[in-house]
Design an enzyme around this catalytic site. Structure first.
Site, PDB file in Angstrom:
ATOM      1  N   ARG A  57      24.543  -1.060  11.836  1.00  0.00           N
ATOM      2  CA  ARG A  57      25.670  -1.151  12.765  1.00  0.00           C
ATOM      3  C   ARG A  57      26.099   0.234  13.219  1.00  0.00           C
ATOM      4  O   ARG A  57      26.423   0.449  14.396  1.00  0.00           O
ATOM      5  CB  ARG A  57      26.842  -1.890  12.108  1.00  0.00           C
ATOM      6  CG  ARG A  57      26.628  -3.392  11.971  1.00  0.00           C
ATOM      7  CD  ARG A  57      27.880  -4.106  11.533  1.00  0.00           C
ATOM      8  NE  ARG A  57      28.119  -4.020  10.112  1.00  0.00           N
ATOM      9  CZ  ARG A  57      27.791  -4.949   9.231  1.00  0.00           C
ATOM     10  NH1 ARG A  57      27.189  -6.056   9.627  1.00  0.00           N
ATOM     11  NH2 ARG A  57      28.065  -4.810   7.939  1.00  0.00           N
TER      12      ARG A  57
ATOM     13  N   PHE B 192      23.648 -14.329  17.292  1.00  0.00           N
ATOM     14  CA  PHE B 192      23.892 -14.692  15.893  1.00  0.00           C
ATOM     15  C   PHE B 192      24.968 -13.765  15.314  1.00  0.00           C
ATOM     16  O   PHE B 192      24.796 -13.159  14.254  1.00  0.00           O
ATOM     17  CB  PHE B 192      22.601 -14.587  15.059  1.00  0.00           C
ATOM     18  CG  PHE B 192      21.405 -15.249  15.677  1.00  0.00           C
ATOM     19  CD1 PHE B 192      21.177 -16.607  15.507  1.00  0.00           C
ATOM     20  CD2 PHE B 192      20.491 -14.527  16.437  1.00  0.00           C
ATOM     21  CE1 PHE B 192      20.068 -17.228  16.073  1.00  0.00           C
ATOM     22  CE2 PHE B 192      19.384 -15.140  17.011  1.00  0.00           C
ATOM     23  CZ  PHE B 192      19.168 -16.490  16.832  1.00  0.00           C
TER      24      PHE B 192
ATOM     25  N   ASP C  51      19.753 -10.811  15.376  1.00  0.00           N
ATOM     26  CA  ASP C  51      19.875 -10.780  13.918  1.00  0.00           C
ATOM     27  C   ASP C  51      20.034 -12.210  13.398  1.00  0.00           C
ATOM     28  O   ASP C  51      21.109 -12.604  12.937  1.00  0.00           O
ATOM     29  CB  ASP C  51      21.083  -9.919  13.520  1.00  0.00           C
ATOM     30  CG  ASP C  51      21.210  -9.757  12.013  1.00  0.00           C
ATOM     31  OD1 ASP C  51      20.188  -9.913  11.308  1.00  0.00           O
ATOM     32  OD2 ASP C  51      22.328  -9.476  11.543  1.00  0.00           O
TER      33      ASP C  51
ATOM     34  N   CYS D 115      15.486 -11.195   8.052  1.00  0.00           N
ATOM     35  CA  CYS D 115      15.964 -11.104   6.672  1.00  0.00           C
ATOM     36  C   CYS D 115      15.209 -12.080   5.775  1.00  0.00           C
ATOM     37  O   CYS D 115      15.639 -12.370   4.659  1.00  0.00           O
ATOM     38  CB  CYS D 115      17.464 -11.368   6.601  1.00  0.00           C
ATOM     39  SG  CYS D 115      17.964 -13.022   7.135  1.00  0.00           S
TER      40      CYS D 115
END
Length: 403
Positions: free
Chosen positions: A221, A237, A307, A347
């Site tokens: 971020r 997302f 993401d 992820c």
């Protein structure tokens, strides 16, 4: 402590001699009678030599190793492991030392204290949000020990932590039928605002995903913030809106946040309002399916964040997951302007870096875009990877310059 014994098949100790912390069920020759799921056990070779002590669990991973030394798993053990984990976080600078008076006004009160195998505590995750620690068990053994662990956390953290929330309702093996409900097991708190790099976020540790916030994207971020000035940003997302808030502080011209969850959109709006005045009208949030939004929206963006949640939680879903990553990134490439920057992530633990990269490359080719890699991303330092457990490297990301 006279723990019950598990005996390995001949030659199955090799991975343990390389300090891998998992013992698979197929490596076990026999077990002593009476061993129940969650019990602490001693693991012996076929010749009867000690090799590890750990938690027994029904399933493919039969034992999660706590130590390769023949020790007792007691209060001293838990305090030692928690203290070692905290020391790492202090040394890498994600949390101040207790002697620093700035702790209560620290620009970052959000960090991961324990990251499973990465901190030699397989099956355990502890995240800190201000003065509240959120503890999550991914094994029955850690669940059985939850009160001992909480006592150790309180002892080691001192006045840094005033409450511990146990959030394992959805992470424990469902076949264990433990009937666990999320609850405070030490203290109590209603202060659910955490600070990350000077920005404030509401953390829903009671009903939110994971422990309530995706701490693992903190560094990424910050990187996005550096590139955001003057750009039109799409955050897909979005969940809590973390990337959106950072983009706004970075000077983005416009930020659109999209999530299929109405609760996520409401949380994103609250987090934007928490950091920016009502007069700041750069942000807009949309409750919509990601693929539908990208298909139906003709707007072009200078920066896009993809993401998604894990597309593959087990190896059987890997093939479809890779197709999903390719399809999603094709949509992203179609919606980004020339000279735009795409942040794209996976992820999924079962998806390797090379597999994810190949899926994104395939997407770029299908979309007919020229692409350069600016950064290859991963989880932050408070989510360490045990060098003997490469499976712990679960977060993969690419920052791409799109011509």
């Amino acid at each position: 402590m006279n723990y019950p014994h598990i005996y390995l098949k001949r030659g199955k100790e090799d991975s343990l001699l390389r300090f891998h912390p998992w013992i698979f069920s197929g490596a076990i020759a026999r077990m002593e009678d009476g061993i129940e799921e969650g019990d602490t056990v001693r693991v012996l070779t076929d010749k009867g030599d000690f090799i590890a002590v750990g938690h027994y669990q029904i399933g493919s991973i039969a034992v999660r190793v706590l130590s390769f030394r023949d020790i007792t798993i007691d209060d001293k053990f838990w305090q030692s492991r928690i203290a070692a984990a905290l020391k790492v976080r202090e040394r890498i600078g994600v949390t101040p030392r207790p002697s620093e008076s700035a702790y209560t006004s620290c620009p970052n009160s959000t960090f991961r204290l324990v990251h499973g195998e990465g901190d030699n505590l397989p099956g355990l995750v502890i995240d800190c949000y201000g003065h509240t620690a959120v503890m999550q068990a991914h094994s029955v053994g850690m669940h059985v020990c939850r009160y001992d662990i909480a006592k150790a956390v309180a002892k080691v953290m001192g006045d840094r932590i005033t409450s511990i929330y146990y959030k394992s309702e959805t992470t424990l093996p469902f076949k264990a039928e433990l009937g666990q409900e999320n609850e405070f097991i030490y203290g109590e708190s209603t202060d659910n605002i955490a600070v990350e790099n000077g920005l404030k976020f509401y953390v829903d540790w009671q009903k939110g995903q994971k422990t309530g916030f995706f701490i693992d994207q903190r560094d990424n971020r910050s990187l996005l913030e550096r590139y955001a000035r003057g750009r039109r940003v799409l955050n897909m997302f979005c969940y809590t809106g973390g990337f959106s808030v950072y983009a706004m502080r970075g000077g983005a011209e416009l930020v659109h946040s999209v999530d299929s969850s109405a609760k996520a959109i409401e949380l994103t709006r609250r987090n934007v309002a928490l950091n920016f005045p009502e007069s700041d009208t750069r942000h807009e949030a949309f409750c919509d399916d990601a693929f539908k939004y990208l298909d139906n929206n003709d707007a072009k963006y200078d920066m896009i964040v993809l993401d998604p949640p894990a597309f593959a939680k087990h190896r059987g879903a890997l093939r479809n997951a890779l197709k999903g990553y390719t399809r999603l990134n094709v949509k992203g490439f179609e919606r980004i302007r020339q000279g735009g920057i795409l942040f794209t992530f996976s992820c999924s633990q079962v998806v390797t870096k090379d597999q994810f990269r190949q899926a994104v490359f395939t997407a770029a080719a299908q979309a007919g875009r020229k692409v350069r890699i600016l950064h290859q991303l991963h989880q932050p330092a408070d989510h360490p990877i045990n060098i003997y457990h490469p499976e712990g490297e679960y977060l993969k990301g690419l920052v791409l310059f799109v011509e």
